[in-house]
Motif scaffolding. Structure first.
Motif, PDB file in Angstrom:
ATOM      1  N   ARG A   1      37.179  35.975  51.881  1.00  0.00           N
ATOM      2  CA  ARG A   1      37.445  37.262  51.233  1.00  0.00           C
ATOM      3  C   ARG A   1      37.691  37.092  49.730  1.00  0.00           C
ATOM      4  N   THR A   2      36.940  36.248  49.105  1.00  0.00           N
ATOM      5  CA  THR A   2      37.056  36.049  47.666  1.00  0.00           C
ATOM      6  C   THR A   2      35.677  35.806  47.080  1.00  0.00           C
ATOM      7  N   ASP A   3      35.558  35.949  45.759  1.00  0.00           N
ATOM      8  CA  ASP A   3      34.284  35.678  45.107  1.00  0.00           C
ATOM      9  C   ASP A   3      34.351  34.415  44.253  1.00  0.00           C
ATOM     10  N   LEU A   4      35.436  33.615  44.441  1.00  0.00           N
ATOM     11  CA  LEU A   4      35.628  32.433  43.605  1.00  0.00           C
ATOM     12  C   LEU A   4      36.190  31.268  44.408  1.00  0.00           C
ATOM     13  N   GLY A   5      35.545  30.114  44.262  1.00  0.00           N
ATOM     14  CA  GLY A   5      36.021  28.897  44.895  1.00  0.00           C
ATOM     15  C   GLY A   5      36.419  27.884  43.839  1.00  0.00           C
TER      16      GLY A   5
ATOM     17  N   GLY B   1      45.921  40.527  43.369  1.00  0.00           N
ATOM     18  CA  GLY B   1      46.444  41.590  44.211  1.00  0.00           C
ATOM     19  C   GLY B   1      46.332  41.346  45.698  1.00  0.00           C
ATOM     20  N   SER B   2      45.757  40.192  46.082  1.00  0.00           N
ATOM     21  CA  SER B   2      45.627  39.872  47.503  1.00  0.00           C
ATOM     22  C   SER B   2      46.579  38.745  47.886  1.00  0.00           C
TER      23      SER B   2
ATOM     24  N   GLN C   1      47.646  26.613  34.987  1.00  0.00           N
ATOM     25  CA  GLN C   1      46.955  26.992  33.752  1.00  0.00           C
ATOM     26  C   GLN C   1      46.273  28.353  33.829  1.00  0.00           C
ATOM     27  N   THR C   2      45.915  28.792  35.010  1.00  0.00           N
ATOM     28  CA  THR C   2      45.192  30.055  35.154  1.00  0.00           C
ATOM     29  C   THR C   2      46.065  31.210  35.626  1.00  0.00           C
ATOM     30  N   GLY C   3      47.209  30.883  36.221  1.00  0.00           N
ATOM     31  CA  GLY C   3      48.049  31.930  36.796  1.00  0.00           C
ATOM     32  C   GLY C   3      47.528  32.431  38.126  1.00  0.00           C
ATOM     33  N   ARG C   4      46.474  31.804  38.638  1.00  0.00           N
ATOM     34  CA  ARG C   4      45.918  32.186  39.930  1.00  0.00           C
ATOM     35  C   ARG C   4      46.555  31.361  41.047  1.00  0.00           C
ATOM     36  N   GLN C   5      46.335  31.767  42.276  1.00  0.00           N
ATOM     37  CA  GLN C   5      46.775  31.022  43.437  1.00  0.00           C
ATOM     38  C   GLN C   5      45.545  30.619  44.255  1.00  0.00           C
TER      39      GLN C   5
END
Length: 209
Positions: A111-115, A100-101, A69-73
């Motif tokens: 190394r991310t700002d989102l969990g 991009g990572s 739904q978000t297109g994120r991994q």
């Protein structure tokens, strides 16, 4: 079997995300006294019931649907996180890989700002009068709010998403932001509770906790 034994041993060394909700009186499934019994080795650690076991089984599906739904991994993060100042510990569900990572963590370095926290709930919980608000908001039950706050404190991530599957019928994503005032309160209460009860060996008073 050894991994689960180590997991339960680790859990006795601090307060996890769901423990915090319990000691603050926000967890409808656990009491402060139960947390005390587990942390002091006077009771076997809670290993779950049918609902929590299904939730663990469905976690992978919820995480995949979040990606759809978000297109994120997302990426699993294995290992115990421990706060440097307060008796807070935690195992998190997933970290969201930045745009991009290739990864959200490397050799235990985040190394991310989102969990991401993946949950299941009954269809009744999605009703108009429930503690769950509309998708896209931060309106989640207090126990899940504090749990996410613990994970933000442990990881340093300023944002946390909560993906919830309601009764296998409805899927919602909630967006939570790091609240330093709430975090400070949690750190203070965790330290106080651990000192007054676990270290002192004094069980909490059911009428005042």
């Amino acid at each position: 079997m050894g991994d689960m034994s180590q997991f339960h041993t680790d859990r006795r060394t601090g307060l996890g995300g769901s423990d915090i909700g319990a000691i603050l009186g926000l967890n409808p499934w656990r009491t402060p006294f139960q947390v005390f019994q587990e942390k002091t080795g006077k009771a076997e650690p809670f290993t779950g019931n049918l609902q929590t076991r299904f939730g663990s089984y469905a976690e992978e599906f919820v995480a995949r649907e979040y990606c759809e739904q978000t297109g994120r991994q997302v990426q699993r993060f294995n290992g115990l996180l421990r706060h440097p100042e307060a008796p807070l510990i935690g195992h998190i569900d997933r970290l969201v890989i930045p745009e991009g990572s290739k990864r959200a963590s490397w050799r235990q370095e985040i190394r991310t700002d989102l969990g991401l926290e993946a949950k299941t709930a009954s269809a009744f919980a999605a009703g108009r009068d429930s503690e769950w608000g509309e998708a896209g908001t931060d309106a989640v039950p207090p126990s899940y709010l504090t749990q996410s706050a613990v994970y933000m404190a442990l990881t340093g991530c300023p944002h946390w998403d909560l993906a919830v599957l309601f009764g296998n019928q409805e899927f919602r994503i909630y967006h939570l932001a790091r609240d330093l005032e709430l975090e400070g309160y949690i750190l203070e209460e965790a330290s106080r509770w651990w000192r007054d009860h676990v270290v002192a060996g004094v069980p909490p008073n059911p009428s005042s906790e």
